[in-house]
Design an enzyme around this catalytic site. Structure first.
Site, PDB file in Angstrom:
ATOM      1  N   GLY A  80       0.824  -1.217   0.000  1.00 28.50           N
ATOM      2  CA  GLY A  80       0.000   0.000   0.000  1.00 28.50           C
ATOM      3  C   GLY A  80       0.848   1.252   0.000  1.00 28.50           C
TER       4      GLY A  80
ATOM      5  N   GLY B 146       0.974   3.336  -2.434  1.00 25.75           N
ATOM      6  CA  GLY B 146       0.332   4.402  -3.200  1.00 25.75           C
ATOM      7  C   GLY B 146       0.722   4.427  -4.661  1.00 25.75           C
ATOM      8  N   SER B 147       0.816   3.255  -5.298  1.00 26.60           N
ATOM      9  CA  SER B 147       1.276   3.223  -6.694  1.00 26.60           C
ATOM     10  C   SER B 147       0.292   3.939  -7.625  1.00 26.60           C
ATOM     11  CB  SER B 147       1.510   1.789  -7.160  1.00 26.60           C
ATOM     12  OG  SER B 147       0.341   1.035  -7.014  1.00 26.60           O
ATOM     13  N   SER B 148      -1.003   3.850  -7.353  1.00 23.12           N
ATOM     14  CA  SER B 148      -1.977   4.514  -8.231  1.00 23.12           C
ATOM     15  C   SER B 148      -1.814   6.029  -8.157  1.00 23.12           C
ATOM     16  CB  SER B 148      -3.404   4.165  -7.817  1.00 23.12           C
ATOM     17  OG  SER B 148      -3.559   2.786  -7.739  1.00 23.12           O
TER      18      SER B 148
ATOM     19  N   ALA C  93       0.832   7.686  -7.150  1.00 25.89           N
ATOM     20  CA  ALA C  93       2.156   8.101  -7.651  1.00 25.89           C
ATOM     21  C   ALA C  93       2.164   8.112  -9.180  1.00 25.89           C
ATOM     22  CB  ALA C  93       3.246   7.184  -7.095  1.00 25.89           C
TER      23      ALA C  93
ATOM     24  N   ASP D  79      -2.239  10.526   0.017  1.00 23.57           N
ATOM     25  CA  ASP D  79      -1.214   9.830  -0.770  1.00 23.57           C
ATOM     26  C   ASP D  79      -0.782  10.671  -1.973  1.00 23.57           C
ATOM     27  OD1 ASP D  79      -3.796   9.524  -1.692  1.00 23.57           O
ATOM     28  OD2 ASP D  79      -3.695   7.352  -1.945  1.00 23.57           O
TER      29      ASP D  79
END
Ligand code: MEV
Length: 332
Positions: free
Chosen positions: A116, A118-120, A122, A163
């Site tokens: 988790g 925060g790839s989305s 980022a 995020d």
């Protein structure tokens, strides 16, 4: 106009205040040195192309006129809607050239999208920052935040945007929804240890579970949010004065409230207790809960013991550095 640009943005870890932040209380988040990278190229044909092998997207393409339409695979959503929202928000001649030409985006991540981190968010932030630079729009960080947060809400419908703020501004932030306060807390790298317990539970599902509880027991849950908000205020002071002992205590209090909200998770709890038993100042889950990551704050001479404790409770230790810089252009 340049034809190619590379940008990167950090992942994040929530330090304190998850869930309560969705309902207007403050949280503290730190940016971590595992980064998402995006190469954005202007191309000669009017198509949107995406390569995002980390989320199983290869050879994805569609006409620019179809952006945001049809069935979009999960791994492509954030980047595609970010492009659509950016183009809709700007009307310069450079932006028109992108409509007529096209854009190819390649993302790579230093961290698994299963953490988790925060790839989305980022990848959304990288896309908007890169388009802003390549078109000369040169949006400031708040404008990049507003467009990125809108993109996340368009897709998820829920989320505080903490995020997104971490990916843009970096460092360690005191944050209030919806970007009403984004305050950088000047501090050193925090002595954080991170343990991963297993694939995260969908954040929207957990937000809804807590919401159901709040509907049934409104006064109890509102009081918990208030208490979390108060401990975040004290934690802010502890971060600024680098008082890790106090910060650790406040993390433990925060975990107690998260447990009451029902998002602790058995394995995370085992890892948290193991970290405390091994001498951490404090430990708690980080993020939406149930699975995914926990964090511990520990003195240097206890670091190895805390890591061993997390491992013996079945967790995987992830090496990170906290408090790193936000989105930026990569040169060379
Ligand atoms: C999830 O990482 C943290 C939550 O507070 C949701 C959010 O703030 O968007 C549960």
């Amino acid at each position: 106009m340049k034809t190619s640009i590379t940008v990167s943005a950090p992942g994040k870890l929530m330090l304190l205040g998850e869930h309560a932040v969705v309902y207007g209380r403050p949280c503290i988040v730190t940016a971590v040195n595992q980064r998402m990278k995006a190469i954005v190229e202007l191309i000669g044909e009017p198509t949107f192309q995406l390569e995002a092998p980390d989320v199983n997207i290869t050879g994805y393409q569609k006409p620019m006129s179809e952006l945001g339409k049809g069935d979009i695979p999960k791994g492509a959503k954030f980047v595609e809607i970010a492009v659509k929202n950016f183009l809709a928000s700007q009307s310069t001649s450079e932006v028109k050239k992108i409509h007529l030409g096209g854009v190819k985006i390649t993302t790579t991540s230093e961290f698994s999208s299963q953490f988790g981190f925060g790839s989305s968010s980022a990848s959304t932030v990288c896309t908007i920052k890169a388009l802003s630079e390549i078109t000369g729009a040169s949006l400031d960080n708040k404008a990049i935040f507003d467009l990125s947060y809108k993109t996340v809400l368009d897709i998820q419908g829920k989320g505080s945007g903490f995020d997104v703020a971490a990916a843009i501004f970096g460092g360690t932030l005191y944050y209030v929804i919806p970007g009403k306060i984004i305050e950088s807390l000047k501090t050193d790298s925090l002595p954080l240890i991170v343990g991963y317990s297993g694939i995260k539970t969908d954040t929207a599902i957990l937000i809804n579970q807590v919401l159901e509880k709040a509907k049934k027991y409104p006064e109890v849950i509102e009081n918990i949010y208030d208490s979390i908000g108060k401990l975040v205020e004290q934690a802010k002071k502890a971060v600024l004065s680098k008082n890790w002992q106090t910060l650790g205590k406040l993390m433990n209090f925060n975990e107690g409230y998260l447990s009451t909200l029902g998002v602790e998770g058995k394995k995370l709890a085992d890892m948290i207790y193991a970290a405390r038993d091994a001498g951490a100042y404090g430990a708690k889950l980080s993020g939406a809960g149930i699975r995914d990551c926990m964090i511990a704050l520990a003195p240097k001479n206890k670091t190895q013991a805390v890591k061993d404790g997390i491992t013996s409770a079945g967790g995987q230790v992830i090496d990170i550095k906290a408090n790193v810089e936000g989105v930026g252009i990569e040169y060379g």
